[in-house]
Scaffold this active site. Sequence first.
Site, PDB file in Angstrom:
ATOM      1  N   HIS A  58       0.839  -1.204   0.000  1.00  0.00           N
ATOM      2  CA  HIS A  58       0.000   0.000   0.000  1.00  0.00           C
ATOM      3  C   HIS A  58       0.880   1.262   0.000  1.00  0.00           C
ATOM      4  CE1 HIS A  58       1.095  -0.839   4.134  1.00  0.00           C
ATOM      5  NE2 HIS A  58       1.012   0.462   4.363  1.00  0.00           N
ATOM      6  N   THR A  98       3.456   5.666  -3.414  1.00  0.00           N
ATOM      7  CA  THR A  98       4.617   5.662  -4.322  1.00  0.00           C
ATOM      8  C   THR A  98       5.663   4.601  -3.978  1.00  0.00           C
ATOM      9  OG1 THR A  98       5.591   7.362  -2.907  1.00  0.00           O
ATOM     10  CG2 THR A  98       4.509   8.119  -4.934  1.00  0.00           C
ATOM     11  N   ARG A  99       6.399   4.195  -5.009  1.00  0.00           N
ATOM     12  CA  ARG A  99       7.579   3.334  -4.874  1.00  0.00           C
ATOM     13  C   ARG A  99       8.612   3.794  -5.903  1.00  0.00           C
ATOM     14  NH1 ARG A  99       4.872   1.873  -1.184  1.00  0.00           N
ATOM     15  NH2 ARG A  99       4.482  -0.236  -0.421  1.00  0.00           N
ATOM     16  N   LYS A 148       9.010  12.336   1.195  1.00  0.00           N
ATOM     17  CA  LYS A 148       9.149  11.026   1.862  1.00  0.00           C
ATOM     18  C   LYS A 148      10.624  10.643   1.909  1.00  0.00           C
ATOM     19  CE  LYS A 148       7.520   6.616   0.208  1.00  0.00           C
ATOM     20  NZ  LYS A 148       6.294   5.923  -0.228  1.00  0.00           N
ATOM     21  N   HIS A 204      16.129   2.199   5.314  1.00  0.00           N
ATOM     22  CA  HIS A 204      15.875   0.921   4.650  1.00  0.00           C
ATOM     23  C   HIS A 204      15.996  -0.253   5.633  1.00  0.00           C
ATOM     24  CE1 HIS A 204      15.544  -1.963   1.509  1.00  0.00           C
ATOM     25  NE2 HIS A 204      16.808  -2.268   1.416  1.00  0.00           N
ATOM     26  N   CYS A 218       4.539   0.478   7.261  1.00  0.00           N
ATOM     27  CA  CYS A 218       4.575  -0.550   6.220  1.00  0.00           C
ATOM     28  C   CYS A 218       5.479  -1.668   6.754  1.00  0.00           C
ATOM     29  CB  CYS A 218       5.140   0.067   4.934  1.00  0.00           C
ATOM     30  SG  CYS A 218       4.892  -0.920   3.451  1.00  0.00           S
ATOM     31  N   LYS A 236       8.918  -2.779  -7.734  1.00  0.00           N
ATOM     32  CA  LYS A 236       9.268  -2.461  -9.131  1.00  0.00           C
ATOM     33  C   LYS A 236       9.325  -3.700 -10.016  1.00  0.00           C
ATOM     34  CE  LYS A 236      13.306  -0.964  -7.426  1.00  0.00           C
ATOM     35  NZ  LYS A 236      13.267  -1.727  -6.150  1.00  0.00           N
TER      36      LYS A 236
HETATM   37  C1  LIG Z   1       7.935   1.590   3.247  1.00  0.00           C
HETATM   38  C2  LIG Z   1       8.248   0.719   2.059  1.00  0.00           C
HETATM   39  C3  LIG Z   1       8.905   1.262   0.971  1.00  0.00           C
HETATM   40  C4  LIG Z   1       9.206   0.480  -0.122  1.00  0.00           C
HETATM   41  N1  LIG Z   1       9.827   1.051  -1.183  1.00  0.00           N
HETATM   42  C5  LIG Z   1      10.026   0.329  -2.301  1.00  0.00           C
HETATM   43  C6  LIG Z   1      10.517   0.951  -3.459  1.00  0.00           C
HETATM   44  O1  LIG Z   1      10.770   2.160  -3.464  1.00  0.00           O
HETATM   45  N2  LIG Z   1      10.670   0.209  -4.571  1.00  0.00           N
HETATM   46  C7  LIG Z   1      10.384  -1.113  -4.603  1.00  0.00           C
HETATM   47  O2  LIG Z   1      10.555  -1.723  -5.659  1.00  0.00           O
HETATM   48  N3  LIG Z   1       9.901  -1.731  -3.514  1.00  0.00           N
HETATM   49  C8  LIG Z   1       9.708  -1.052  -2.369  1.00  0.00           C
HETATM   50  N4  LIG Z   1       9.189  -1.644  -1.260  1.00  0.00           N
HETATM   51  C9  LIG Z   1       8.970  -3.087  -1.254  1.00  0.00           C
HETATM   52  C10 LIG Z   1       7.671  -3.534  -1.883  1.00  0.00           C
HETATM   53  O3  LIG Z   1       6.626  -2.635  -1.565  1.00  0.00           O
HETATM   54  C11 LIG Z   1       7.379  -4.962  -1.423  1.00  0.00           C
HETATM   55  O4  LIG Z   1       8.485  -5.773  -1.775  1.00  0.00           O
HETATM   56  C12 LIG Z   1       6.137  -5.528  -2.056  1.00  0.00           C
HETATM   57  O5  LIG Z   1       5.047  -4.672  -1.872  1.00  0.00           O
HETATM   58  C13 LIG Z   1       5.824  -6.886  -1.450  1.00  0.00           C
HETATM   59  O6  LIG Z   1       4.617  -7.340  -1.991  1.00  0.00           O
HETATM   60  P1  LIG Z   1       3.962  -8.725  -1.568  1.00  0.00           P
HETATM   61  O7  LIG Z   1       2.847  -8.940  -2.527  1.00  0.00           O
HETATM   62  O8  LIG Z   1       5.022  -9.759  -1.468  1.00  0.00           O
HETATM   63  O9  LIG Z   1       3.432  -8.518  -0.081  1.00  0.00           O
HETATM   64  P2  LIG Z   1       2.112  -7.827   0.490  1.00  0.00           P
HETATM   65  O10 LIG Z   1       1.831  -6.563  -0.184  1.00  0.00           O
HETATM   66  O11 LIG Z   1       2.240  -7.791   1.967  1.00  0.00           O
HETATM   67  O12 LIG Z   1       0.959  -8.828   0.084  1.00  0.00           O
HETATM   68  C14 LIG Z   1       0.706 -10.031   0.776  1.00  0.00           C
HETATM   69  C15 LIG Z   1      -0.783 -10.183   0.882  1.00  0.00           C
HETATM   70  O13 LIG Z   1      -1.088 -11.481   1.373  1.00  0.00           O
HETATM   71  C16 LIG Z   1      -2.229 -11.382   2.201  1.00  0.00           C
HETATM   72  N5  LIG Z   1      -2.296 -12.554   3.070  1.00  0.00           N
HETATM   73  C17 LIG Z   1      -1.381 -12.919   3.991  1.00  0.00           C
HETATM   74  N6  LIG Z   1      -1.791 -14.023   4.653  1.00  0.00           N
HETATM   75  C18 LIG Z   1      -2.985 -14.368   4.136  1.00  0.00           C
HETATM   76  C19 LIG Z   1      -3.915 -15.411   4.416  1.00  0.00           C
HETATM   77  N7  LIG Z   1      -3.725 -16.301   5.391  1.00  0.00           N
HETATM   78  N8  LIG Z   1      -5.046 -15.475   3.681  1.00  0.00           N
HETATM   79  C20 LIG Z   1      -5.289 -14.567   2.688  1.00  0.00           C
HETATM   80  N9  LIG Z   1      -4.453 -13.538   2.409  1.00  0.00           N
HETATM   81  C21 LIG Z   1      -3.306 -13.440   3.116  1.00  0.00           C
HETATM   82  C22 LIG Z   1      -1.957 -10.085   2.952  1.00  0.00           C
HETATM   83  O14 LIG Z   1      -3.091  -9.574   3.581  1.00  0.00           O
HETATM   84  C23 LIG Z   1      -1.408  -9.195   1.859  1.00  0.00           C
HETATM   85  O15 LIG Z   1      -2.413  -8.473   1.206  1.00  0.00           O
HETATM   86  C24 LIG Z   1       8.874  -0.899  -0.131  1.00  0.00           C
HETATM   87  C25 LIG Z   1       8.209  -1.449   0.962  1.00  0.00           C
HETATM   88  C26 LIG Z   1       7.881  -0.660   2.047  1.00  0.00           C
HETATM   89  C27 LIG Z   1       7.179  -1.277   3.211  1.00  0.00           C
HETATM   90  O1  LIG Z   2      13.674  -0.602  -3.952  1.00  0.00           O
HETATM   91  C1  LIG Z   2      13.972   0.591  -3.909  1.00  0.00           C
HETATM   92  O2  LIG Z   2      14.346   1.181  -4.921  1.00  0.00           O
HETATM   93  C2  LIG Z   2      13.841   1.340  -2.616  1.00  0.00           C
HETATM   94  C3  LIG Z   2      14.980   2.258  -2.402  1.00  0.00           C
HETATM   95  C4  LIG Z   2      16.158   1.600  -1.857  1.00  0.00           C
HETATM   96  C5  LIG Z   2      15.841   0.801  -0.686  1.00  0.00           C
HETATM   97  C6  LIG Z   2      14.640   0.052  -0.815  1.00  0.00           C
HETATM   98  N1  LIG Z   2      13.690   0.403  -1.583  1.00  0.00           N
END
Ligand SMILES: Cc1cc2nc3c(=O)[nH]c(=O)nc-3n(C[C@H](O)[C@H](O)[C@H](O)COP(=O)(O)OP(=O)(O)OC[C@H]3O[C@@H](n4cnc5c(N)ncnc54)[C@H](O)[C@@H]3O)c2cc1C
Ligand SMILES: O=C(O)[C@@H]1CCCC=N1
Length: 387
Positions: free
Chosen positions: A47, A50-51, A269, A273, A316, A349
Amino acid sequence: MSSEVYDCIVIGSGIQGSCTAYQLAKNQQKTLLLEQFVLPHSRGSSHGQTRIIRKAYEENVYIQMMQESYELWAQLEEEAGVELYRRTGLLVMGPENSEGFSCLQATMQSHKIPRVVLEKQEFRQHIPNVNLTDGNGALIDTNAGVLYADRALRAVQRLFQSSEGVIKDGEKVIDITPGAVVTVTTGSGVYRGRSLVITAGPWANRLLTHTGLQLPLKVVKINVCYWKEKIPGTYSVSQRFPCFIQMEPKEGEYDIYGLPSNEYPGLMKVCYHMGSETEPDERDKQTDRGDIDILMRYITRCLPGLVPVPAVVETCMYTVTPDHHFVLDSHPTYGNIIIGAGFSGHGFKFGPIIGKVLSQLAMGQVPSHDLSPFGIRRFQSHARSSL
Ligand SMILES: Cc1cc2nc3c(=O)[nH]c(=O)nc-3n(C[C@H](O)[C@H](O)[C@H](O)COP(=O)(O)OP(=O)(O)OC[C@H]3O[C@@H](n4cnc5c(N)ncnc54)[C@H](O)[C@@H]3O)c2cc1C
Ligand SMILES: O=C(O)[C@@H]1CCCC=N1
């Protein structure tokens, strides 16, 4: 239990699960996407507005995957008819002679990634209002930018549904029974699929327990901090301020990164990390602010146009592996259970390309990228299997 058997069930509708489900549906696979929370939600990792998107990586494998990921993001923009990416460039600063910064430069050069190296004397002219730390080098990844995260997630889920994919939200998976046909039980139903993809973010290990596997994943709470510009607009998208990554701000510290002010007018923002370990359902009880202290010191030193006290702090989570590389693999015992986990704070990304390779694994195809760096076997000494 319904007699219906899906080709694939995907658990978790974050960016990785949603992109995987969409790829499966596009390949005519009858696909069910299960989500524990009612959508949209802000309790996982995908959520927020931005990323950062970039090709500036030290490792060849990430650059290779990002080459295709950029193309897939552009395709998604076209299919969804919405803007998901804004080019801003990414300023990378880091100790000139450090292994990390040197390696980043060398890998970018060998892949001919468009970039501009900024010498110390030209830095101030190109990047006003940033103090470059003594002994640091600086370069710009010119095609890097911002992904509109919430908008992207909604767009992918919409595209999945319009490709006949089924989303059931507010359904927490409470049991998995592996087999040639996998049975998945939620609080309100029982579903069957020929394959299963687990993309559960911080909850990955909870679900993997039902399959007898545990991965060395650490869940950390990230304080997502926004800082007030002393003069509104100083670091804004409209002033063409880039995203930035500060490698090794101080010895032993993790990177600091920032995005130009845009989503909240007058606020930029800037985040650390890393965070403090938490249980995913108890993250609000984790109140450690050590990361914010590091950010306050950095902002005072290097971003003098910001008030060095956070104006907004959101939350997050990262799910971090010991080497900070992803897990993209089939289950070691059950070949029709596919795992996408441990995105270690940098996975957004890659969403579309991760969706593509996980869907290929789920369809029994050879993935179109080398996934050997992301295998479960690398954790041999960590991974616990009760099988
Ligand atoms: C603050 C922050 C900044 C970031 N910045 C960057 C960035 O600049 N660039 C970049 O590339 N990446 C960035 N990232 C990383 C990136 O956002 C994550 O790697 C990515 O969103 C992970 O996605 P996911 O689908 O694996 O996990 P999630 O988004 O957590 O999705 C997992 C989903 O599974 C669901 N779930 C879990 N258990 C169950 C269950 N038992 N039953 C049903 N549903 C379930 C959860 O509710 C959730 O919706 C950042 C992350 C954060 C927190
Ligand atoms: O994935 C990214 O680009 C951002 C910035 C560097 C650290 C983690 N997330």
